[in-house]
Motif scaffolding. Structure first.
Motif, PDB file in Angstrom:
ATOM      1  N   LYS A  61       0.821  -1.207   0.000  1.00 23.96           N
ATOM      2  CA  LYS A  61       0.000   0.000   0.000  1.00 23.96           C
ATOM      3  C   LYS A  61       0.858   1.261   0.000  1.00 23.96           C
ATOM      4  O   LYS A  61       0.474   2.291  -0.558  1.00 23.96           O
ATOM      5  CB  LYS A  61      -0.926  -0.008   1.212  1.00 23.96           C
ATOM      6  CG  LYS A  61      -2.011  -1.087   1.155  1.00 23.96           C
ATOM      7  CD  LYS A  61      -2.862  -1.077   2.412  1.00 23.96           C
ATOM      8  CE  LYS A  61      -3.940  -2.146   2.351  1.00 23.96           C
ATOM      9  NZ  LYS A  61      -4.752  -2.185   3.595  1.00 23.96           N
ATOM     10  N   ASP A  62       2.021   1.174   0.642  1.00 19.58           N
ATOM     11  CA  ASP A  62       2.890   2.353   0.757  1.00 19.58           C
ATOM     12  C   ASP A  62       3.994   2.416  -0.292  1.00 19.58           C
ATOM     13  O   ASP A  62       4.468   3.512  -0.626  1.00 19.58           O
ATOM     14  CB  ASP A  62       3.547   2.389   2.147  1.00 19.58           C
ATOM     15  CG  ASP A  62       2.539   2.658   3.252  1.00 19.58           C
ATOM     16  OD1 ASP A  62       1.530   3.317   2.978  1.00 19.58           O
ATOM     17  OD2 ASP A  62       2.762   2.182   4.381  1.00 19.58           O
ATOM     18  N   PHE A  63       4.421   1.268  -0.824  1.00 21.88           N
ATOM     19  CA  PHE A  63       5.649   1.267  -1.621  1.00 21.88           C
ATOM     20  C   PHE A  63       5.493   0.803  -3.070  1.00 21.88           C
ATOM     21  O   PHE A  63       6.465   0.850  -3.819  1.00 21.88           O
ATOM     22  CB  PHE A  63       6.709   0.403  -0.924  1.00 21.88           C
ATOM     23  CG  PHE A  63       7.234   1.021   0.344  1.00 21.88           C
ATOM     24  CD1 PHE A  63       8.233   1.975   0.310  1.00 21.88           C
ATOM     25  CD2 PHE A  63       6.705   0.668   1.570  1.00 21.88           C
ATOM     26  CE1 PHE A  63       8.706   2.556   1.464  1.00 21.88           C
ATOM     27  CE2 PHE A  63       7.171   1.249   2.748  1.00 21.88           C
ATOM     28  CZ  PHE A  63       8.173   2.199   2.694  1.00 21.88           C
ATOM     29  N   SER A  64       4.317   0.360  -3.479  1.00 23.61           N
ATOM     30  CA  SER A  64       4.186  -0.028  -4.885  1.00 23.61           C
ATOM     31  C   SER A  64       4.101   1.216  -5.766  1.00 23.61           C
ATOM     32  O   SER A  64       3.476   2.213  -5.387  1.00 23.61           O
ATOM     33  CB  SER A  64       2.949  -0.911  -5.095  1.00 23.61           C
ATOM     34  OG  SER A  64       1.776  -0.183  -4.793  1.00 23.61           O
ATOM     35  N   ARG A  65       4.755   1.177  -6.915  1.00 27.45           N
ATOM     36  CA  ARG A  65       4.737   2.308  -7.848  1.00 27.45           C
ATOM     37  C   ARG A  65       3.357   2.477  -8.455  1.00 27.45           C
ATOM     38  O   ARG A  65       2.838   3.597  -8.573  1.00 27.45           O
ATOM     39  CB  ARG A  65       5.770   2.078  -8.955  1.00 27.45           C
ATOM     40  CG  ARG A  65       5.737   3.108 -10.067  1.00 27.45           C
ATOM     41  CD  ARG A  65       6.823   2.847 -11.085  1.00 27.45           C
ATOM     42  NE  ARG A  65       6.671   1.600 -11.787  1.00 27.45           N
ATOM     43  CZ  ARG A  65       5.937   1.432 -12.896  1.00 27.45           C
ATOM     44  NH1 ARG A  65       5.270   2.438 -13.400  1.00 27.45           N
ATOM     45  NH2 ARG A  65       5.867   0.257 -13.488  1.00 27.45           N
ATOM     46  N   LEU A  66       2.748   1.371  -8.845  1.00 27.67           N
ATOM     47  CA  LEU A  66       1.407   1.412  -9.418  1.00 27.67           C
ATOM     48  C   LEU A  66       0.369   1.526  -8.303  1.00 27.67           C
ATOM     49  O   LEU A  66       0.622   1.150  -7.162  1.00 27.67           O
ATOM     50  CB  LEU A  66       1.156   0.155 -10.246  1.00 27.67           C
ATOM     51  CG  LEU A  66       2.120  -0.091 -11.410  1.00 27.67           C
ATOM     52  CD1 LEU A  66       1.769  -1.382 -12.123  1.00 27.67           C
ATOM     53  CD2 LEU A  66       2.096   1.078 -12.387  1.00 27.67           C
ATOM     54  N   LYS A  67      -0.763   2.032  -8.636  1.00 28.80           N
ATOM     55  CA  LYS A  67      -1.821   2.207  -7.646  1.00 28.80           C
ATOM     56  C   LYS A  67      -2.227   0.864  -7.061  1.00 28.80           C
ATOM     57  O   LYS A  67      -2.509  -0.096  -7.784  1.00 28.80           O
ATOM     58  CB  LYS A  67      -3.027   2.891  -8.283  1.00 28.80           C
ATOM     59  CG  LYS A  67      -4.145   3.181  -7.296  1.00 28.80           C
ATOM     60  CD  LYS A  67      -5.309   3.888  -7.978  1.00 28.80           C
ATOM     61  CE  LYS A  67      -6.432   4.155  -6.976  1.00 28.80           C
ATOM     62  NZ  LYS A  67      -7.588   4.833  -7.621  1.00 28.80           N
ATOM     63  N   TYR A  68      -2.238   0.803  -5.729  1.00 28.51           N
ATOM     64  CA  TYR A  68      -2.623  -0.439  -5.053  1.00 28.51           C
ATOM     65  C   TYR A  68      -4.142  -0.609  -5.104  1.00 28.51           C
ATOM     66  O   TYR A  68      -4.892   0.330  -4.840  1.00 28.51           O
ATOM     67  CB  TYR A  68      -2.167  -0.404  -3.594  1.00 28.51           C
ATOM     68  CG  TYR A  68      -2.703  -1.573  -2.771  1.00 28.51           C
ATOM     69  CD1 TYR A  68      -1.991  -2.763  -2.717  1.00 28.51           C
ATOM     70  CD2 TYR A  68      -3.913  -1.473  -2.093  1.00 28.51           C
ATOM     71  CE1 TYR A  68      -2.483  -3.837  -1.985  1.00 28.51           C
ATOM     72  CE2 TYR A  68      -4.416  -2.541  -1.367  1.00 28.51           C
ATOM     73  CZ  TYR A  68      -3.697  -3.715  -1.319  1.00 28.51           C
ATOM     74  OH  TYR A  68      -4.179  -4.779  -0.604  1.00 28.51           O
ATOM     75  N   THR A  69      -4.575  -1.812  -5.458  1.00 21.97           N
ATOM     76  CA  THR A  69      -5.996  -2.146  -5.365  1.00 21.97           C
ATOM     77  C   THR A  69      -6.130  -3.513  -4.718  1.00 21.97           C
ATOM     78  O   THR A  69      -5.272  -4.386  -4.884  1.00 21.97           O
ATOM     79  CB  THR A  69      -6.678  -2.184  -6.745  1.00 21.97           C
ATOM     80  OG1 THR A  69      -6.173  -3.303  -7.507  1.00 21.97           O
ATOM     81  CG2 THR A  69      -6.443  -0.892  -7.522  1.00 21.97           C
ATOM     82  N   GLU A  70      -7.204  -3.689  -3.967  1.00 18.19           N
ATOM     83  CA  GLU A  70      -7.426  -4.972  -3.289  1.00 18.19           C
ATOM     84  C   GLU A  70      -7.590  -6.095  -4.294  1.00 18.19           C
ATOM     85  O   GLU A  70      -7.111  -7.216  -4.077  1.00 18.19           O
ATOM     86  CB  GLU A  70      -8.666  -4.878  -2.386  1.00 18.19           C
ATOM     87  CG  GLU A  70      -8.452  -4.102  -1.102  1.00 18.19           C
ATOM     88  CD  GLU A  70      -7.499  -4.808  -0.146  1.00 18.19           C
ATOM     89  OE1 GLU A  70      -7.445  -6.055  -0.149  1.00 18.19           O
ATOM     90  OE2 GLU A  70      -6.769  -4.105   0.573  1.00 18.19           O
TER      91      GLU A  70
END
Length: 455
Positions: A61-70
């Motif tokens: 949630k904090d470190f992925s470059r792409l938008k995090y989605t569930e």
């Protein structure tokens, strides 16, 4: 895809959580990892499979470059497995193989990532060898430091080479995965306005700076044994220098690029031992000796400025000044190319290649000041690549790019053993000269540019 999974030794560490899993998540979201790919994190902590996946989720949630989605993560987590073991015990590797087999993971087609301290490299390699995991297809990625000196570096490499093929050993240097480092070659070789003047006839000096505003944090135990010279100069800065200075490769293959870089290391001009103080300044920030796990009387350097020359027809006589340090006034990495002045009335031009935190290229040039007859002023053209939202969203992070390159057997972005060997030999000679003829260590205040004696 030339392998079917990755095993991360040190799967509960900061590197795995902050860099490796986010990189793998991004690759998965971009469709670059097949659905049957497997990611195995290995650590000593007692986690259930679900506990481990939930921990990874929080970091994504904090470190992925792409938008995090569930929804994306729920699909990605099906690739993740966790295995608890003591990586230093060879007998534990039998259990690891049973675990891999039970998950349907083909051990011969894996990447093994050593995201651990160098002291564990040999036990892990011996453990994998014992259970016959080192085959012709198996790859291994090891993090720097590649040894604490040439002797320890050779020991690590020899142990790996005994079990893995040379072409399957990947020495990762995350600086080589940064966008602007890769872009240096395009800037140099694909622009006529630069390629023709990239030599001693036009360039006065080259500066490569990697400044850090943070201290050693929790790495005091490791850092106090290595210091800035081994931690940054011998690998990161030397690799950048080789890209800035190399001849144009005969083609764009990884082999020819590495050959061109290697010629730079071979051409480094030895520093005369008695002149070491003219070419090397070592410093330590005030308060370093009070850091956790640092010796109270430590003489380890946290700052280095080093002047070297490349003794070939292109660069002979041009100083390359490499600087790095901790607890400085800024966090910034850049390459500054300073051109010679064309007349006594105007200063020389410069190209600044900004690596981090901003990425881009700045060009300074001279122009007549409007409204005057002969007054010259310096103006700049500034391309900020990281300022463009589209670039930020579409530019892979360094580890994302490097992991995918390894999966595709592309070695062009990785350090090569002969480069490591050449640079260690050069640095060892510098250290020997420093200890014999200087041993000066300049203290500097935190938040400054470093010692006032710096080159």
């Amino acid at each position: 895809m030339k392998n079917n999974g990755i095993v991360i030794f040190g799967g509960t560490g900061d590197l795995a959580y902050r860099k490796l899993f986010p990189a793998l998540y991004n690759l998965f979201c971009l469709g670059k990892l097949p659905r049957d790919y497997r990611i195995v994190g290995i650590g000593r902590r007692d986690y259930s499979q679900e506990d481990y996946k939930n921990i990874v989720r929080d970091w994504m949630k904090d470190f992925s470059r792409l938008k995090y989605t569930e929804s994306d993560f729920n699909e990605f987590k099906e690739l993740i497995h966790y295995y608890e073991m003591d990586m230093s015990k060879e007998e534990d590797y039998n259990g690891l193989i049973d675990f891999l087999n039970n998950q349907g993971i083909i051990k011969s087609e894996l990447i093994y990532y050593y995201a651990v301290s160098p002291q564990l490299f040999l036990p892990i390699t011996n453990g994998l060898k014992k259970v016959q995991c080192c085959t012709g297809k198996t790859k291994v990625i090891i993090e720097k430091p590649f040894g604490e000196n040439i002797e320890s570096a050779e020991k690590v490499y020899d142990s790996l080479r005994e079990y893995f093929k040379d072409e399957n050993i990947y020495h990762i240097d995350h600086y080589l995965g940064k966008e602007m480092i890769i872009n240096i070659m395009t800037l140099r070789f694909e622009n006529a306005i630069f390629s023709g003047v990239w030599n001693k006839d036009f360039i006065e000096k080259v500066e490569i700076n990697a400044y850090e505003s943070v201290g050693v944090d929790s790495r005091g135990g490791y850092y106090d044994k290595s210091g800035a010279l081994a931690d940054m100069v011998q690998n990161h800065l030397f690799q950048i220098m080789s890209i800035v200075a190399m001849e144009k490769p005969e083609d764009s293959s990884s082999y020819m690029i590495k050959e061109a870089q290697g010629e730079v290391f071979k051409s480094l001009k030895p520093i005369i031992s008695e002149n070491i103080d003219e070419n090397l300044v070592m410093g330590q920030y005030k308060g370093y000796r009070e850091e956790e796990k640092v010796n109270s009387d430590s003489t380890t350097e946290t700052y280095v400025s080093l002047k070297v020359e490349i003794d070939n027809d292109r660069w002979r006589g041009v100083p390359f000044i490499l600087r790095t340090g901790k607890k400085l006034h800024t966090r910034e990495s850049e390459v500054v190319i300073s051109f010679k002045s064309m007349s006594k009335n105007a200063g020389g031009n410069s190209i600044i290649i900004k690596i981090q935190p901003d990425e881009g290229v700045k060009l300074d040039f001279n122009i007549k000041k409007p409204g005057t007859e002969n007054q010259i002023e310096k103006v700049g053209m500034d391309f900020c690549q990281s300022c463009i939202l589209e670039n930020r969203e579409n530019t892979p992070e360094a580890y994302e790019r490097l992991l995918y390159a390894c999966m595709e057997s592309d070695r062009s972005l990785f350090s090569q053993w002969n480069h490591i060997e050449l640079s260690w030999n050069y640095i060892n000679n510098i250290i020997d000269s420093y200890k014999k003829y200087s041993n000066k260590l300049y203290m500097y205040e935190q938040g400054t540019k470093g010692p006032k004696e710096a080159l």
